[in-house]
Design a protein around this motif. Structure first.
Motif, mmCIF file in Angstrom:
data_model
loop_
_atom_site.group_PDB
_atom_site.id
_atom_site.type_symbol
_atom_site.label_atom_id
_atom_site.label_comp_id
_atom_site.label_asym_id
_atom_site.label_seq_id
_atom_site.Cartn_x
_atom_site.Cartn_y
_atom_site.Cartn_z
ATOM 1 N N SER A 28 0.861 -1.180 0.000
ATOM 2 C CA SER A 28 0.000 0.000 0.000
ATOM 3 C C SER A 28 0.898 1.231 0.000
ATOM 4 O O SER A 28 2.091 1.133 0.269
ATOM 5 C CB SER A 28 -0.948 -0.019 1.196
ATOM 6 O OG SER A 28 -0.268 -0.414 2.345
ATOM 7 N N SER A 30 1.864 4.922 1.446
ATOM 8 C CA SER A 30 1.671 5.838 2.573
ATOM 9 C C SER A 30 1.661 7.270 2.056
ATOM 10 O O SER A 30 2.118 7.552 0.946
ATOM 11 C CB SER A 30 2.793 5.667 3.591
ATOM 12 O OG SER A 30 4.005 6.140 3.037
ATOM 13 N N SER A 46 -2.847 14.617 2.059
ATOM 14 C CA SER A 46 -4.002 14.053 2.777
ATOM 15 C C SER A 46 -5.348 14.475 2.194
ATOM 16 O O SER A 46 -6.250 13.646 2.045
ATOM 17 C CB SER A 46 -3.967 14.461 4.251
ATOM 18 O OG SER A 46 -2.659 14.399 4.724
ATOM 19 N N HIS A 60 -8.628 2.970 2.075
ATOM 20 C CA HIS A 60 -7.616 3.002 3.134
ATOM 21 C C HIS A 60 -7.287 1.599 3.612
ATOM 22 O O HIS A 60 -8.165 0.760 3.747
ATOM 23 C CB HIS A 60 -8.116 3.847 4.302
ATOM 24 C CG HIS A 60 -8.147 5.304 3.975
ATOM 25 N ND1 HIS A 60 -7.052 6.118 4.113
ATOM 26 C CD2 HIS A 60 -9.130 6.078 3.470
ATOM 27 C CE1 HIS A 60 -7.365 7.341 3.711
ATOM 28 N NE2 HIS A 60 -8.625 7.343 3.309
ATOM 29 N N PRO A 62 -5.823 0.090 6.950
ATOM 30 C CA PRO A 62 -5.516 0.594 8.293
ATOM 31 C C PRO A 62 -4.027 0.542 8.617
ATOM 32 O O PRO A 62 -3.380 -0.477 8.377
ATOM 33 C CB PRO A 62 -6.319 -0.344 9.204
ATOM 34 C CG PRO A 62 -7.444 -0.824 8.350
ATOM 35 C CD PRO A 62 -6.904 -0.906 6.959
ATOM 36 N N TYR A 63 -3.515 1.632 9.135
ATOM 37 C CA TYR A 63 -2.119 1.801 9.560
ATOM 38 C C TYR A 63 -1.105 1.714 8.432
ATOM 39 O O TYR A 63 0.090 1.749 8.674
ATOM 40 C CB TYR A 63 -1.741 0.775 10.652
ATOM 41 C CG TYR A 63 -2.709 0.803 11.803
ATOM 42 C CD1 TYR A 63 -2.789 1.912 12.633
ATOM 43 C CD2 TYR A 63 -3.559 -0.275 12.010
ATOM 44 C CE1 TYR A 63 -3.706 1.948 13.674
ATOM 45 C CE2 TYR A 63 -4.489 -0.250 13.052
ATOM 46 C CZ TYR A 63 -4.546 0.871 13.877
ATOM 47 O OH TYR A 63 -5.457 0.904 14.896
ATOM 48 N N ARG A 64 -1.526 1.567 7.197
ATOM 49 C CA ARG A 64 -0.539 1.362 6.139
ATOM 50 C C ARG A 64 -0.600 2.414 5.033
ATOM 51 O O ARG A 64 0.400 2.701 4.408
ATOM 52 C CB ARG A 64 -0.720 -0.017 5.505
ATOM 53 C CG ARG A 64 -0.449 -1.122 6.490
ATOM 54 C CD ARG A 64 -0.100 -2.409 5.777
ATOM 55 N NE ARG A 64 0.515 -3.339 6.698
ATOM 56 C CZ ARG A 64 1.825 -3.458 6.861
ATOM 57 N NH1 ARG A 64 2.639 -2.731 6.147
ATOM 58 N NH2 ARG A 64 2.319 -4.324 7.724
#
Ligand SMILES: [Zn+2]
Length: 237
Positions: A28, A30, A46, A60, A62-64
């Motif tokens: 993914s 970032s 963003s 999205h 998650p966290y990645r």
């Protein structure tokens, strides 16, 4: 309703293409990777990523970071096809050198219609690869998988074939071409220094001298294990 593809803004197209190249191998992307890929500040990424998610182009992880949805992938491949057909046409028909085509294609890819691109592709008899060895997506959105290693990952003594090189830096492309390090060339990694040290390679052929390449260049060269060539040009597995 028509079947015409949507007209996306230039920046949406650039984002989708950047996310595609970051996630092509299944990772993914970032926010900071995307910012780096587009050479902009992370703070400005963003908001656009949020809009792309609302439009259904990215989702999205998650966290990645994010990855492209099926629709996002389809749009990204359209832009990648435009870029790579333009590069191939400029090089094959208009005499551009391989280090000159990328910047021109970056501009034209946003203006060219899919019809113009299809006519260019037909005039070139539907090329499979661009001048830097990257696969050209078909009109239907299929693209050859490229799970190539970079030369930086190849062990000592291994013989590999160059399949593609990164196309975004004209000076480095000229440097590689002057040394004969272009797609379809085979070479052997002779030495590989630890801790990000340079690699020494020798191009297969008579009387070729060993050449030393820094990690920055080695990472820009994509390779596959060298197959034995059949007389007809195909590969023996
Ligand atoms: Zn390019």
């Amino acid at each position: 309703m028509t079947d015409d593809p949507p007209n996306l803004s230039r920046s949406v197209e650039d984002y989708l293409k950047a996310i595609y190249s970051l996630t092509e191998r299944g990772d993914s992307a970032s926010t900071s990777n995307i910012a780096e890929g587009l050479a902009i500040q992370p703070a400005s990424v963003s908001g656009m990523v949020k809009r792309l998610a609302e439009a259904g182009f990215v989702e999205h992880v998650p966290y990645r970071g994010v990855r492209l949805t099926a629709e996002g992938t389809r749009e990204a491949l359209r832009i990648v096809r435009r870029h790579r057909i333009l590069e191939t046409y400029l090089s094959a028909r208009l005499g551009y050198s391989w280090d000159d085509v990328h910047d021109e294609a970056e501009r034209l890819e946003h203006a060219a219609s899919d019809d113009l691109i299809d006519r260019m592709a037909a005039a070139l008899e539907d090329p499979q690869h661009d001048p830097h060895g990257a696969p050209i997506p078909t009109r239907g959105g299929d693209v050859e998988a490229t799970n190539y290693a970079s030369l930086a990952e190849v062990g000592e003594g291994e013989r590999v074939e160059i399949r593609a090189v990164r196309d975004d830096d004209a000076e480095r492309l000229r440097f590689l071409e002057a040394r004969g390090l272009v797609p379809r060339v085979q070479l052997t990694v002779e030495t590989r220094d630890p801790f990000e040290g340079p690699v020494t390679v020798r191009v297969t052929g008579k009387g070729e001298e060993a050449q030393t390449l820094g990690m920055d260049l080695a990472r820009r060269i994509y390779v596959a294990p060298a197959g034995r060539r059949k007389a007809g040009g195909g590969e023996v597995p």
